[in-house]
Enzyme design. Structure first.
Site, PDB file in Angstrom:
ATOM      1  N   ASP A 128      69.146 100.333  52.266  1.00  0.00           N
ATOM      2  CA  ASP A 128      70.527 100.553  52.703  1.00  0.00           C
ATOM      3  C   ASP A 128      70.506 100.959  54.170  1.00  0.00           C
ATOM      4  O   ASP A 128      69.987 102.013  54.524  1.00  0.00           O
ATOM      5  CB  ASP A 128      71.159 101.647  51.838  1.00  0.00           C
ATOM      6  CG  ASP A 128      72.598 101.956  52.194  1.00  0.00           C
ATOM      7  OD1 ASP A 128      73.089 101.444  53.215  1.00  0.00           O
ATOM      8  OD2 ASP A 128      73.231 102.726  51.447  1.00  0.00           O
ATOM      9  N   ASP A 140      74.529 106.530  46.693  1.00  0.00           N
ATOM     10  CA  ASP A 140      75.968 106.312  46.755  1.00  0.00           C
ATOM     11  C   ASP A 140      76.276 104.845  46.474  1.00  0.00           C
ATOM     12  O   ASP A 140      75.390 104.072  46.125  1.00  0.00           O
ATOM     13  CB  ASP A 140      76.528 106.754  48.113  1.00  0.00           C
ATOM     14  CG  ASP A 140      75.859 106.047  49.292  1.00  0.00           C
ATOM     15  OD1 ASP A 140      75.231 104.980  49.080  1.00  0.00           O
ATOM     16  OD2 ASP A 140      75.953 106.551  50.425  1.00  0.00           O
ATOM     17  N   HIS A 156      59.742 101.166  36.452  1.00  0.00           N
ATOM     18  CA  HIS A 156      58.572 100.317  36.217  1.00  0.00           C
ATOM     19  C   HIS A 156      57.823 100.734  34.959  1.00  0.00           C
ATOM     20  O   HIS A 156      57.153  99.903  34.333  1.00  0.00           O
ATOM     21  CB  HIS A 156      57.648 100.347  37.433  1.00  0.00           C
ATOM     22  CG  HIS A 156      58.101  99.438  38.531  1.00  0.00           C
ATOM     23  ND1 HIS A 156      57.224  98.722  39.317  1.00  0.00           N
ATOM     24  CD2 HIS A 156      59.342  99.116  38.980  1.00  0.00           C
ATOM     25  CE1 HIS A 156      57.907  98.001  40.199  1.00  0.00           C
ATOM     26  NE2 HIS A 156      59.195  98.237  40.011  1.00  0.00           N
TER      27      HIS A 156
END
Length: 349
Positions: A251, A259, A71
């Site tokens: 995730d 990963d 950002h």
């Protein structure tokens, strides 16, 4: 529940020292990986030790620090302007819509800067602190190491309006994403797809997810690209008209690990936010082959991510006599000097 870093704390000193020596063998015309080799050789140890300590109680902090760097760089370059608080001269970027009540990790950066000012006064810029912190955060979470070009200086102003327009939205289409990246000089498909892989860890608020669960693009239906089972799971976490600040893992499989699972999730219709899923679900997109590649090849993903991070880190850096080396990442030096002259006190800032 605490965090168990993928690299042991006892190995941190040796690891960072080896990274520093490797960086010393590289060079760059403006920014150099060995910039602090003589003036502040402990910079990596200091920043790395603090991140290891923070991760014990806050497993989100690694992703948060990477996001802060992202950002920062997308708004007038990597100049630590995102770290500045409000002043009489400008409004902070922290109040901009993409950052308000969302961007975090500022206190950790303060802690790093305070320690560095003790060890190497007025030497390491806040922009470089943020850059190094993002690198080490990725490394400690299982991701790659890369030689970070250093020598940035700090902005003396913040850019609230630009932060509201330059940062990609979680509701962007692929075309809008590509434009946002190209506008700052990241115009390769691999830049977009690899840097989006930063969402392989961390969390997002329900307010950025809910529209695609119930009323996608005003259809009163969910986003058709969502896996049905995943849709049920997300609706349980983010009910309609529920608390928009509830956090959801990007995730669902390895939420705190850097990963390639993020890309496998996209292929399975399990991208958390619209802008992520767009990379795979936009028909005929040139990003689809890259998602397929990165989902099956860690080496390819890590290599592309490193390349894109270096490119992003080189966006419009302030060098030489441009900007300044802030003593306190939240305020410009002239304000500190003014307070010293008026009150003889700086610690209250």
């Amino acid at each position: 529940m605490g965090f168990s870093p993928l690299i042991s704390c006892s190995a941190m000193g040796a690891l960072i020292l080896s990274c520093l020596l490797l960086q010393a063998s590289n060079s760059n015309a403006q920014l150099r990986p060995d910039f602090y080799f003589r003036t502040c050789p402990s910079v990596f140890n200091i920043i790395g030790d603090i991140i290891v300590d923070e991760l014990r109680t806050d497993p989100r902090i690694a992703a948060s620090l990477l996001r802060l760097h992202f950002h920062d760089c997308f708004v007038r370059g990597c100049d630590a302007s995102i770290l500045l608080d409000n002043s009489t001269s400008f409004r902070t970027e922290k109040d901009a819509a993409p950052n308000a009540n969302s961007a975090r990790g500022f206190g950790v950066i303060d802690r790093m800067k305070t320690s560095l000012e003790r060890a190497c006064p007025r030497t390491v810029s806040c922009a470089d602190v943020l850059t190094i912190a993002s690198q080490i955060s990725v490394l400690l979470s299982g991701g790659p190491w890369w030689p970070v070009p250093l020598g940035r200086r700090d902005s003396v102003e913040a850019f609230f309006d630009l932060a509201n327009t330059a940062l990609p939205s979680p509701f962007f289409t692929l075309a809008q994403l590509k434009k946002a990246f190209a506008d700052v000089g990241l115009n390769r498909p691999s830049d977009l797809v690899a840097l989006s892989g930063g969402h392989t860890f961390g969390r997002a608020q329900c307010q950025f997810v809910t529209p695609r669960l119930y009323n996608f693009n005003g259809t009163n239906r969910p986003d058709p690209t969502l896996d049905p089972t995943y849709l049920v799971q997300l609706r349980a976490l983010c009910p309609q008209n529920g608390n928009g600040t509830v956090l959801v893992n990007f995730d669902v499989v390895t939420p705190n690990t850097f990963d390639r699972q993020y890309y496998t999730n996209l292929r399975n219709g399990k991208g958390l936010i619209q802008s992520d899923q767009e990379l795979f679900s936009t028909p005929g997109a040139d990003t689809i082959p890259l998602v397929n590649l990165y989902s099956s090849n860690t080496f390819a993903f890590f290599g592309a991510f490193v390349d894109a991070m270096i490119r992003m880190g080189n966006l419009r850096p302030l060098t030489g006599t441009q900007g300044e080396i802030r003593q306190n990442c939240r305020v410009v030096n002239s304000r500190i000097r003014g307070m010293e002259n008026d009150d003889g006190v700086v610690s209250s800032i």
